[in-house]
Scaffold this active site. Structure first.
Site, PDB file in Angstrom:
ATOM      1  N   ALA A   1       0.823  -1.212   0.000  1.00  0.00           N
ATOM      2  CA  ALA A   1       0.000   0.000   0.000  1.00  0.00           C
ATOM      3  C   ALA A   1       0.856   1.260   0.000  1.00  0.00           C
ATOM      4  CB  ALA A   1      -0.928  -0.008   1.220  1.00  0.00           C
TER       5      ALA A   1
ATOM      6  N   ARG B   1       3.420  10.136  -9.828  1.00  0.00           N
ATOM      7  CA  ARG B   1       2.955  10.234 -11.222  1.00  0.00           C
ATOM      8  C   ARG B   1       2.044  11.435 -11.405  1.00  0.00           C
ATOM      9  NH1 ARG B   1       3.261   4.577 -11.450  1.00  0.00           N
ATOM     10  NH2 ARG B   1       1.242   4.355 -10.446  1.00  0.00           N
TER      11      ARG B   1
ATOM     12  N   SER C   1       8.909  -3.387  -0.510  1.00  0.00           N
ATOM     13  CA  SER C   1       8.340  -3.843  -1.775  1.00  0.00           C
ATOM     14  C   SER C   1       8.447  -5.340  -1.998  1.00  0.00           C
ATOM     15  CB  SER C   1       9.050  -3.110  -2.926  1.00  0.00           C
ATOM     16  OG  SER C   1       8.460  -3.428  -4.154  1.00  0.00           O
TER      17      SER C   1
ATOM     18  N   CYS D   1       2.727 -12.535  -0.242  1.00  0.00           N
ATOM     19  CA  CYS D   1       1.924 -13.698  -0.637  1.00  0.00           C
ATOM     20  C   CYS D   1       2.795 -14.809  -1.212  1.00  0.00           C
ATOM     21  CB  CYS D   1       0.879 -13.304  -1.666  1.00  0.00           C
ATOM     22  SG  CYS D   1      -0.185 -11.978  -1.093  1.00  0.00           S
TER      23      CYS D   1
ATOM     24  N   HIS E   1      10.321  -6.592  -5.421  1.00  0.00           N
ATOM     25  CA  HIS E   1      10.113  -5.940  -6.711  1.00  0.00           C
ATOM     26  C   HIS E   1      11.032  -4.738  -6.901  1.00  0.00           C
ATOM     27  CE1 HIS E   1       6.695  -8.509  -6.839  1.00  0.00           C
ATOM     28  NE2 HIS E   1       6.122  -7.927  -5.812  1.00  0.00           N
TER      29      HIS E   1
ATOM     30  N   ARG F   1      12.066   7.365  -9.560  1.00  0.00           N
ATOM     31  CA  ARG F   1      10.834   8.092  -9.240  1.00  0.00           C
ATOM     32  C   ARG F   1      11.066   9.287  -8.321  1.00  0.00           C
ATOM     33  NH1 ARG F   1       6.291   3.378  -9.222  1.00  0.00           N
ATOM     34  NH2 ARG F   1       7.469   1.988 -10.544  1.00  0.00           N
TER      35      ARG F   1
ATOM     36  N   VAL G   1       8.545   4.452  12.905  1.00  0.00           N
ATOM     37  CA  VAL G   1       7.856   5.629  13.428  1.00  0.00           C
ATOM     38  C   VAL G   1       7.350   5.310  14.827  1.00  0.00           C
ATOM     39  CG1 VAL G   1       5.889   7.188  13.116  1.00  0.00           C
ATOM     40  CG2 VAL G   1       7.220   6.436  11.130  1.00  0.00           C
TER      41      VAL G   1
ATOM     42  N   ASN H   1      -2.756  -2.724  -2.674  1.00  0.00           N
ATOM     43  CA  ASN H   1      -2.279  -1.974  -3.825  1.00  0.00           C
ATOM     44  C   ASN H   1      -3.300  -0.952  -4.302  1.00  0.00           C
ATOM     45  OD1 ASN H   1       0.391  -2.835  -4.599  1.00  0.00           O
ATOM     46  ND2 ASN H   1      -0.493  -4.844  -4.972  1.00  0.00           N
TER      47      ASN H   1
ATOM     48  N   TYR I   1     -16.052 -19.943 -25.401  1.00  0.00           N
ATOM     49  CA  TYR I   1     -16.008 -21.403 -25.480  1.00  0.00           C
ATOM     50  C   TYR I   1     -15.147 -21.853 -26.639  1.00  0.00           C
ATOM     51  CZ  TYR I   1     -17.263 -26.058 -27.032  1.00  0.00           C
ATOM     52  OH  TYR I   1     -17.185 -27.340 -27.462  1.00  0.00           O
TER      53      TYR I   1
END
Lengths: 434, 434
Positions: free
Chosen positions: A11, A21, A38, A42, A60, A70, A80, A291, A411
């Protein structure tokens, strides 16, 4: 203008990346208490299972890459200790103060070790971080335990049980509740229990573990215990700062992921979200939701106006090689939520028999009064993730059973049957709600 | 009260079976001109390929079983020569007259052999019935052709080309149109053409076959020709009886599958249906639609009031081992239909890399003005049928791109990625429509 994000996993990093961005000029700082950011939590059971060779495969991004690509400052080992919102400051454990104009709280969840005495013993593991996984793997390889207990028959518990069998460890799974996977579904519990038995996993539902001792958990002798129960949202920091939590214990958030404090958003496993079927807040800590809510929180922190419509509770898990997928409400829960649920269940082949079609079980639940779909499940070897996603999509658009029964699904023999099991179960359900 | 159904394959038998379920007392007669009923025509290429060992595997029901289990009289070899609606009679080819009170026309489609001179030569085959397939297989096994031409690069043409390669036959596929699979999509055509090349199939688009001769088709020497083009709805019988056809050449049917004649319904490959995206009648002869429209026609013939909402054009086909799935409108067609289409395309892994994730390509098209989804495609090795069905479900509920981007889809590493490719392509598309 500085955005501070507490938490550097799903998150938190989604929030930071999205904010960047949308706003090239915002100063963005991510504070992560652990050594690694990162990572795909799972995937950790699959590292234990041996499918993932190296924990690095689950990571990642590095902090360096976030900085370089970035222009986002990511600090690891930055725990914290407090949020002082009136001063727009977070205090780090070492005493340093970090100013923020906007704050995203993405503190995640943790296993509560206080519930069972002995949970802090050295042979007791949780599996939430790569470091947890590394230590557990080291324990397995050096100590070679022959017997293990897993506490909790949720997704992670049953994945870990499967993984431990790959090391030929005898496994007992203890589940406090009557049913597995957090669902009130005796049928499902029976299916999973007998599947586990075939794989030499002793699954005991309705069996809490009173205490863990160095050589046993409850009444079972074992040299290893994995805790996969008692997951709780990390809200202490937020609560102390005056951020409200909801009925579920997680941070209460609007559909824009705003908390009650202006300029503070919450996202991921520490926050509630809206359930698409009930319209009520739920706490369903999953990577997908982390995410998505992170992305929305980050967008809004950067000045956009985005909404997170909510979750259907869609999930899929592989247990002993068989897939179990769910979305929406099981019938029993639907009843508790005030619906009049009707359930249909069928067994069919997941594709043409001559393309190795295997048995799949599909359930669909609708509300008798409104004919709206409420949920469903799919169990099988193949195609189950696609089928559950179709049901999830129908839930998002509040589809009625008769509309669902007429869906134009793909199908051809290598992929499906001409009457997809989804359509057949919907036809059955149509008769039942009539 | 007697219901007569003309046609004993997908639509006709669905109609008959459904009518019986709703009305135990109706007399039901199915007239099938061929020797076999209830076969899965979509499996025929896989018989040629060798995946289906015995044609009997493709036959679901015998006439005896229909009679015994459902009290439905099914007559094979019963070709209808004319419908005399004023007298409520059908005349069989042998002269016999059969009275009806209600009639379902499910006469299917056929390959038009008049278009290309030489189409009636003995080495030219179509592949619509088990008998066609049996004869083609016998030809392959006894004559051992080394070179074949396939006319038409639609689903069946490309499936047959793949199947012929399993017999090590050199294959040239001729397609009259510029693009494959009936889609105006040069990108797709290029992908399929280079895929075919790897499998030693020479695919020639924009190349009609002027004539077939005993030793060649067009300019290619070959000992075998398979016609997989020029499929036309069988409407002669209906048209002569005064049943209206639509712009597409197929029988015009209401959303209740009614024709213009009272008491006469149409279903399956001979009939039009409503396109869910354009709202206009289309002719998309597919087995899934045949079953669904048959079911609705049968229900209404038995006195119910059911609707068929329409089709999205969802389909999936395996070509040379790779899967191609589509739903809704390709961008070029959307433009012709008056939309302002915007397309996003991504490549990603279909599941976690450490679970043998393979490349998948996902396209999504939306209308710029309304932000409504118009269509999509998925190419890949696994999971494509599920992903296309999610898009098809979204089309059925007229979903907008921003709603789609927030779908709660299932994730766990054996099945998917935490950001499903569907969500990533939707995020890209959101940016483009903004």
């Amino acid at each position: 203008m500085r955005l501070v994000v507490i938490g550097g996993v799903a998150a938190g990093l989604s929030a930071a990346a999205r904010a960047r961005r949308l706003d090239k000029n915002l100063e963005i700082v991510v504070l992560e208490k652990g050594p690694v950011i990162s990572y795909g939590a799972c995937g950790l059971p699959y590292y234990i299972e041996g499918q993932v060779r190296d924990l690095a495969e689950l990571v990642h991004f590095t902090p360096e890459r976030f900085r370089r690509e970035r222009n986002i400052e990511v600090r690891t080992g930055a725990e914290v200790a407090a949020i002082h919102h009136s001063r727009r400051q977070v205090a780090l454990a070492g005493g340093e103060k970090v100013h923020y104009d906007k704050l995203v709280v993405a503190t995640g969840a943790r296993t509560d070790r206080s519930a069972i005495p002995g949970s802090d013993l050295p042979h007791v593991f949780a599996l939430q971080t790569p470091e947890n996984a590394r230590r557990l793997m080291e324990f397995i390889e050096t100590r070679r335990p022959r017997r293990a207990a897993v506490v909790g028959a949720g997704y992670i518990g049953l994945e870990i049980a499967t993984a431990l069998r790959a090391h030929r460890i005898a496994v007992t799974v203890f589940e406090r509740d009557a049913d597995v996977l957090g669902r009130s579904d005796p049928n499902l519990t029976q299916t999973v229990t007998s599947l586990c038995r075939q794989f030499h996993i002793d699954l005991r539902c309705g069996t809490p573990v009173a205490a863990i001792e160095p050589d046993r958990a409850g009444d079972v002798a074992c040299e290893l215990v994995v805790l996969a129960a008692g997951l709780r949202p990390n809200v202490d920091l937020a609560a102390e700062a005056g951020i409200e939590t909801g009925r579920t214990g997680a941070i209460r958030a609007s559909d824009r992921m705003e908390t009650n404090l202006a300029g503070v958003w919450a996202a991921g496993d520490c926050a509630e979200s809206n359930h698409l079927v009930t319209g009520r807040p739920v706490w369903l800590p999953l990577g997908t939701t982390a995410n998505k809510t992170g992305r929305v929180a980050g967008a809004n922190a950067a000045g956009a106006r985005e909404r997170f419509p909510g979750v259907a509770g869609t999930s899929v898990v592989r247990i002993c090689g068989l897939g179990f997928a769910f979305t929406g409400l099981p019938a029993a829960e639907a009843k508790r939520e005030g619906f009049d649920p009707v359930l249909a269940r069928i067994e069919d082949l997941d594709r043409a028999r001559y393309f190795w079609g295997r048995k799949t079980t599909v359930e669909l639940v609708a509300d008798r009064r409104t004919r709206r779909l409420l949920g469903g499940s799919v169990i099988g070897r193949a195609g189950l993730e696609g089928r559950i996603n179709v049901i999830a999509t129908a839930l998002a658009s509040r589809m009625r059973v008769e509309e669902f029964a007429q869906l134009d699904l793909a199908y051809s023999p290598p992929y499906a049957q001409v009457w997809d099991p989804l359509l057949i179960v919907a036809q059955q359900l149509e008769k039942l709600v009539d």
